[in-house]
Design an enzyme around this catalytic site. Structure first.
Site, PDB file in Angstrom:
ATOM      1  N   ARG A   1     -49.809  19.000 -22.903  1.00  0.00           N
ATOM      2  CA  ARG A   1     -50.662  18.721 -23.947  1.00  0.00           C
ATOM      3  C   ARG A   1     -51.709  18.014 -23.576  1.00  0.00           C
ATOM      4  O   ARG A   1     -52.860  18.418 -23.787  1.00  0.00           O
ATOM      5  CB  ARG A   1     -49.981  18.458 -25.192  1.00  0.00           C
ATOM      6  CG  ARG A   1     -50.776  18.283 -26.387  1.00  0.00           C
ATOM      7  CD  ARG A   1     -49.848  18.040 -27.659  1.00  0.00           C
ATOM      8  NE  ARG A   1     -50.771  17.979 -28.814  1.00  0.00           N
ATOM      9  CZ  ARG A   1     -50.930  16.901 -29.543  1.00  0.00           C
ATOM     10  NH1 ARG A   1     -50.390  15.686 -29.183  1.00  0.00           N
ATOM     11  NH2 ARG A   1     -51.670  16.956 -30.698  1.00  0.00           N
TER      12      ARG A   1
ATOM     13  N   HIS B   1     -45.346  25.384 -27.086  1.00  0.00           N
ATOM     14  CA  HIS B   1     -44.557  24.577 -27.957  1.00  0.00           C
ATOM     15  C   HIS B   1     -43.041  25.139 -27.967  1.00  0.00           C
ATOM     16  O   HIS B   1     -42.193  24.677 -28.753  1.00  0.00           O
ATOM     17  CB  HIS B   1     -45.212  25.108 -29.267  1.00  0.00           C
ATOM     18  CG  HIS B   1     -46.423  24.464 -29.686  1.00  0.00           C
ATOM     19  ND1 HIS B   1     -47.397  24.784 -30.751  1.00  0.00           N
ATOM     20  CD2 HIS B   1     -47.205  23.692 -29.019  1.00  0.00           C
ATOM     21  CE1 HIS B   1     -48.199  24.175 -30.686  1.00  0.00           C
ATOM     22  NE2 HIS B   1     -48.387  23.608 -29.527  1.00  0.00           N
TER      23      HIS B   1
ATOM     24  N   HIS C   1     -55.730  19.133 -24.099  1.00  0.00           N
ATOM     25  CA  HIS C   1     -56.577  18.303 -24.846  1.00  0.00           C
ATOM     26  C   HIS C   1     -57.614  17.748 -24.156  1.00  0.00           C
ATOM     27  O   HIS C   1     -58.892  17.634 -24.292  1.00  0.00           O
ATOM     28  CB  HIS C   1     -55.828  17.251 -25.613  1.00  0.00           C
ATOM     29  CG  HIS C   1     -55.260  17.563 -26.843  1.00  0.00           C
ATOM     30  ND1 HIS C   1     -54.886  16.953 -28.040  1.00  0.00           N
ATOM     31  CD2 HIS C   1     -54.797  18.828 -27.026  1.00  0.00           C
ATOM     32  CE1 HIS C   1     -54.291  17.586 -28.854  1.00  0.00           C
ATOM     33  NE2 HIS C   1     -54.360  18.924 -28.305  1.00  0.00           N
TER      34      HIS C   1
ATOM     35  N   ASN D   1     -55.446  13.229 -31.314  1.00  0.00           N
ATOM     36  CA  ASN D   1     -54.824  12.553 -30.028  1.00  0.00           C
ATOM     37  C   ASN D   1     -54.192  11.422 -30.405  1.00  0.00           C
ATOM     38  O   ASN D   1     -53.219  11.240 -29.557  1.00  0.00           O
ATOM     39  CB  ASN D   1     -55.943  12.276 -29.064  1.00  0.00           C
ATOM     40  CG  ASN D   1     -56.448  13.484 -28.636  1.00  0.00           C
ATOM     41  OD1 ASN D   1     -55.863  14.712 -28.332  1.00  0.00           O
ATOM     42  ND2 ASN D   1     -57.591  13.513 -28.170  1.00  0.00           N
TER      43      ASN D   1
HETATM   44  C1  HEM Z   1     -53.286  27.155 -30.642  1.00  0.00           C
HETATM   45  C2  HEM Z   1     -53.764  26.044 -30.878  1.00  0.00           C
HETATM   46  C3  HEM Z   1     -52.672  24.897 -30.952  1.00  0.00           C
HETATM   47  C4  HEM Z   1     -52.636  24.216 -31.983  1.00  0.00           C
HETATM   48  C5  HEM Z   1     -53.087  24.135 -33.285  1.00  0.00           C
HETATM   49  C6  HEM Z   1     -51.494  22.866 -31.577  1.00  0.00           C
HETATM   50  C7  HEM Z   1     -51.014  22.119 -32.284  1.00  0.00           C
HETATM   51  C8  HEM Z   1     -50.264  21.087 -32.030  1.00  0.00           C
HETATM   52  C9  HEM Z   1     -49.706  19.881 -32.716  1.00  0.00           C
HETATM   53  C10 HEM Z   1     -50.005  19.603 -34.098  1.00  0.00           C
HETATM   54  C11 HEM Z   1     -48.561  19.244 -31.906  1.00  0.00           C
HETATM   55  C12 HEM Z   1     -47.733  18.124 -32.487  1.00  0.00           C
HETATM   56  C13 HEM Z   1     -48.442  16.833 -32.090  1.00  0.00           C
HETATM   57  C14 HEM Z   1     -47.798  15.878 -32.903  1.00  0.00           C
HETATM   58  O1  HEM Z   1     -47.858  15.756 -34.135  1.00  0.00           O
HETATM   59  O2  HEM Z   1     -47.297  15.076 -32.075  1.00  0.00           O
HETATM   60  C15 HEM Z   1     -48.721  20.055 -30.697  1.00  0.00           C
HETATM   61  C16 HEM Z   1     -47.657  19.558 -29.668  1.00  0.00           C
HETATM   62  C17 HEM Z   1     -47.844  20.195 -28.215  1.00  0.00           C
HETATM   63  N1  HEM Z   1     -48.715  21.072 -27.807  1.00  0.00           N
HETATM   64 FE1  HEM Z   1     -49.802  22.074 -29.002  1.00  0.00          FE
HETATM   65  N2  HEM Z   1     -51.076  23.175 -30.158  1.00  0.00           N
HETATM   66  C18 HEM Z   1     -51.900  24.330 -29.732  1.00  0.00           C
HETATM   67  C19 HEM Z   1     -51.978  24.914 -28.606  1.00  0.00           C
HETATM   68  C20 HEM Z   1     -51.494  24.337 -27.461  1.00  0.00           C
HETATM   69  C21 HEM Z   1     -51.853  24.383 -26.040  1.00  0.00           C
HETATM   70  C22 HEM Z   1     -52.745  25.567 -25.563  1.00  0.00           C
HETATM   71  C23 HEM Z   1     -50.990  23.836 -25.238  1.00  0.00           C
HETATM   72  C24 HEM Z   1     -50.715  23.560 -23.738  1.00  0.00           C
HETATM   73  C25 HEM Z   1     -51.118  24.695 -22.995  1.00  0.00           C
HETATM   74  C26 HEM Z   1     -50.208  22.818 -26.235  1.00  0.00           C
HETATM   75  C27 HEM Z   1     -48.847  22.107 -25.862  1.00  0.00           C
HETATM   76  C28 HEM Z   1     -48.537  21.173 -26.662  1.00  0.00           C
HETATM   77  C29 HEM Z   1     -47.380  20.511 -26.311  1.00  0.00           C
HETATM   78  C30 HEM Z   1     -46.564  20.732 -24.851  1.00  0.00           C
HETATM   79  C31 HEM Z   1     -47.030  19.699 -27.320  1.00  0.00           C
HETATM   80  C32 HEM Z   1     -45.684  18.821 -27.353  1.00  0.00           C
HETATM   81  C33 HEM Z   1     -46.447  17.447 -27.110  1.00  0.00           C
HETATM   82  C34 HEM Z   1     -45.288  16.254 -26.968  1.00  0.00           C
HETATM   83  O3  HEM Z   1     -44.208  16.375 -27.097  1.00  0.00           O
HETATM   84  O4  HEM Z   1     -45.743  15.305 -26.669  1.00  0.00           O
HETATM   85  N3  HEM Z   1     -50.407  23.171 -27.563  1.00  0.00           N
HETATM   86  N4  HEM Z   1     -49.346  21.104 -30.638  1.00  0.00           N
END
Ligand code: HEM
Ligand SMILES: *[C@@H]1O[C@H](CO)[C@@H](O)[C@H](O)[C@H]1NC(C)=O
Ligand SMILES: *[C@@H]1O[C@H](CO)[C@@H](O)[C@H](O)[C@H]1NC(C)=O
Ligand SMILES: *[C@@H]1O[C@H](CO)[C@@H](O)[C@H](O)[C@H]1NC(C)=O
Ligand SMILES: *[C@@H]1O[C@H](CO)[C@@H](O)[C@H](O)[C@H]1NC(C)=O
Ligand SMILES: *[C@@H]1O[C@H](CO)[C@@H](O)[C@H](O)[C@H]1NC(C)=O
Ligand SMILES: *[C@@H]1O[C@H](CO)[C@@H](O)[C@H](O)[C@H]1NC(C)=O
Ligand SMILES: *[C@@H]1O[C@H](CO)[C@@H](O)[C@H](O)[C@H]1NC(C)=O
Ligand SMILES: *[C@@H]1O[C@H](CO)[C@@H](O)[C@H](O)[C@H]1NC(C)=O
Ligand SMILES: *[C@@H]1O[C@H](CO)[C@@H](O)[C@H](O)[C@H]1NC(C)=O
Ligand SMILES: *[C@@H]1O[C@H](CO)[C@@H](O)[C@H](O)[C@H]1NC(C)=O
Length: 316
Positions: A68, A160, A72, A101
């Protein structure tokens, strides 16, 4: 592992690479190149891999955090490690202080980068990062702005399949989904039990995004969506839109297909607006831009270190 922790391990890594590398001038090229360090710093990629393996052994959640973090970073001023800066040299808040973030982004302890940017603004993060309330159209448009296709957006959302999310990212929007019948009532009941009613951005409670195989990089994320078990509104949107729904079905049916496309899309995302040539600098401390006087010398010797794709690096 949250963003408030110091970045001394990452800075230590950069210093380590600088120390171990031979002092050979780097060839000037205008694009990313596999094997860029073959001669100037053959240990660079092994060192990065070792640091990431150590961080993973300490806390396996770092895998999701780093994926992530890469996303970002790349969506805001390109893949230039601007997300790592703890000080905005222009004054005001940084990218990492922006609500998308802060406090949810993690992994600042093992950073690396290509040539590093020297600008980091909260407003850029707010403008460029998609959010969990985005509709399919909003998601498609946000990725198109980075030259990524709708299919690549669906492919990358498969990240995800691992990682966690904070209550603020889903609780209230999912109440609207409940009324619309687009989330399983049992799932929402479970989330309501997990999250305090006073939930806000800084509420620490989190849940796994993929509720059945949360630590496996598999295609299960796509199988959960048609069961109304997508955690975020934005995840659920992928099956509600006629452009993206067939992609979800294809990746749910064929994990190999998703993995192949995931590799390609991650590499493509990693090439967004990369600094090359004289652009940017090689930061001595990952958290802060270099002092004006420290801008030469090391940049020729250390043109960049690789990030999560250890075989592809930026050139100077
Ligand atoms: C399509 C649009 C996307 C949206 C709206 C989105 C939104 C989110 C949100 C809201 C979270 C949770 C954040 C939190 O509250 O802790 C999250 C977590 C995460 N996202 Fe996305 N995301 C998107 C695309 C992506 C992309 C493109 C990637 C990587 C290639 C990604 C990788 C991750 C990962 C690995 C997590 C878990 C992070 C952790 O455990 O620390 N996401 N995302
Ligand atoms: C190990 O993981 C914990 C969180 O589980 C974190 O606070 C700590 O900084 C990590 N240590 C290193 C050396 O990465
Ligand atoms: C890097 O800069 C940050 C912010 O000023 C500081 O807290 C940290 O100690 C520095 N790290 C090293 C290794 O100098
Ligand atoms: C670096 O070494 C690898 C493995 O031997 C090779 O495939 C690659 O072409 C080399 N790249 C350069 C730029 O020398
Ligand atoms: C799906 O997304 C496309 C592209 O943004 C848009 O044109 C279309 O209206 C959306 N369909 C639905 C049902 O939301
Ligand atoms: C997208 O592609 C266009 C045309 O090649 C280019 O001008 C633009 O800078 C690219 N945008 C990003 C964010 O990479
Ligand atoms: C998402 O929508 C919910 C419900 O309308 C709202 O409470 C929340 O503040 C919104 N989140 C963001 C980041 O806009
Ligand atoms: C609920 O359904 C309406 C009508 O289809 C739609 O406009 C709205 O975006 C949906 N809201 C949520 C949170 O699903
Ligand atoms: C949320 O997290 C807090 C702090 O870790 C904990 O005390 C609480 O039990 C959790 N759950 C709810 C529903 O508040
Ligand atoms: C799954 O995708 C892979 C990779 O594209 C392809 O080679 C394979 O034939 C597909 N399997 C099925 C059953 O369609
Ligand atoms: C960032 O670096 C550019 C040159 O690469 C320079 O023109 C600019 O003044 C620097 N900005 C800050 C805030 O240091």
């Amino acid at each position: 592992m949250r963003m408030t922790t110091s970045s001394s391990v990452g800075a230590g890594l950069v210093v380590l690479v600088a120390t171990v590398c031979l002092l050979l001038p780097a060839a000037t090229r205008a694009q990313l190149q596999v094997g860029f360090y073959n001669t100037s710093c053959p240990n660079a990629e092994a060192l990065v891999r070792q640091a990431v393996a150590a961080a993973f052994a300490n806390n396996s959640g770092i895998a999701a955090g780093l994926i992530r973090l890469h996303f970002h970073d790349c969506f805001v001023r390109g893949c230039d490690a601007s997300v790592l800066l703890s000080v905005n040299p222009g004054g005001g808040k940084t990218e990492r202080e922006a609500p998308p973030n802060n406090p949810s982004l993690r992994g600042f302890e093992v950073p690396a980068g290509r040539r590093d940017g020297n600008v980091s603004k909260e407003g850029d993060a707010l403008k460029n990062l998609p959010g969990p309330n985005n509709t399919a159209t909003g998601l498609i448009d946000g990725f198109a702005a980075k030259n990524l296709t709708a299919e690549e957006m669906v492919v990358l959302s498969g990240s995800h399949t691992i990682g966690r999310s904070h209550c603020d990212s889903f609780l209230f929007k999912n109440r609207e989904r409940l009324a619309n019948g687009t989330i399983s009532p049992a799932y929402q009941a479970l989330l309501e039990a997990l999250c305090p009613p006073t939930t806000n951005q800084f509420t620490p409670n989190t849940t796994e995004i993929d509720l059945s195989t949360p630590t496996v990089l598999d295609n299960n994320y796509y199988k959960l969506l048609p069961l109304n078990l997508g955690l975020h509104f934005s995840d659920d949107q992928l099956i509600r839109n006629a452009t993206t729904a067939p992609n979800v079905a294809a990746f749910a049916a064929n994990e190999t297909l998703w993995k192949e496309k995931f590799i390609s899309a991650m590499i493509k995302m990693g090439r967004i607006e990369v600094n090359t040539g004289a652009q940017g600098e090689v930061r001595l401390n990952c958290s802060i831009v270099n002092a004006p006087s420290s801008s030469t010398g090391i940049e020729m010797l250390l043109p960049g270190t690789s990030d999560d794709r250890a075989d592809e690096v930026a050139t100077s």
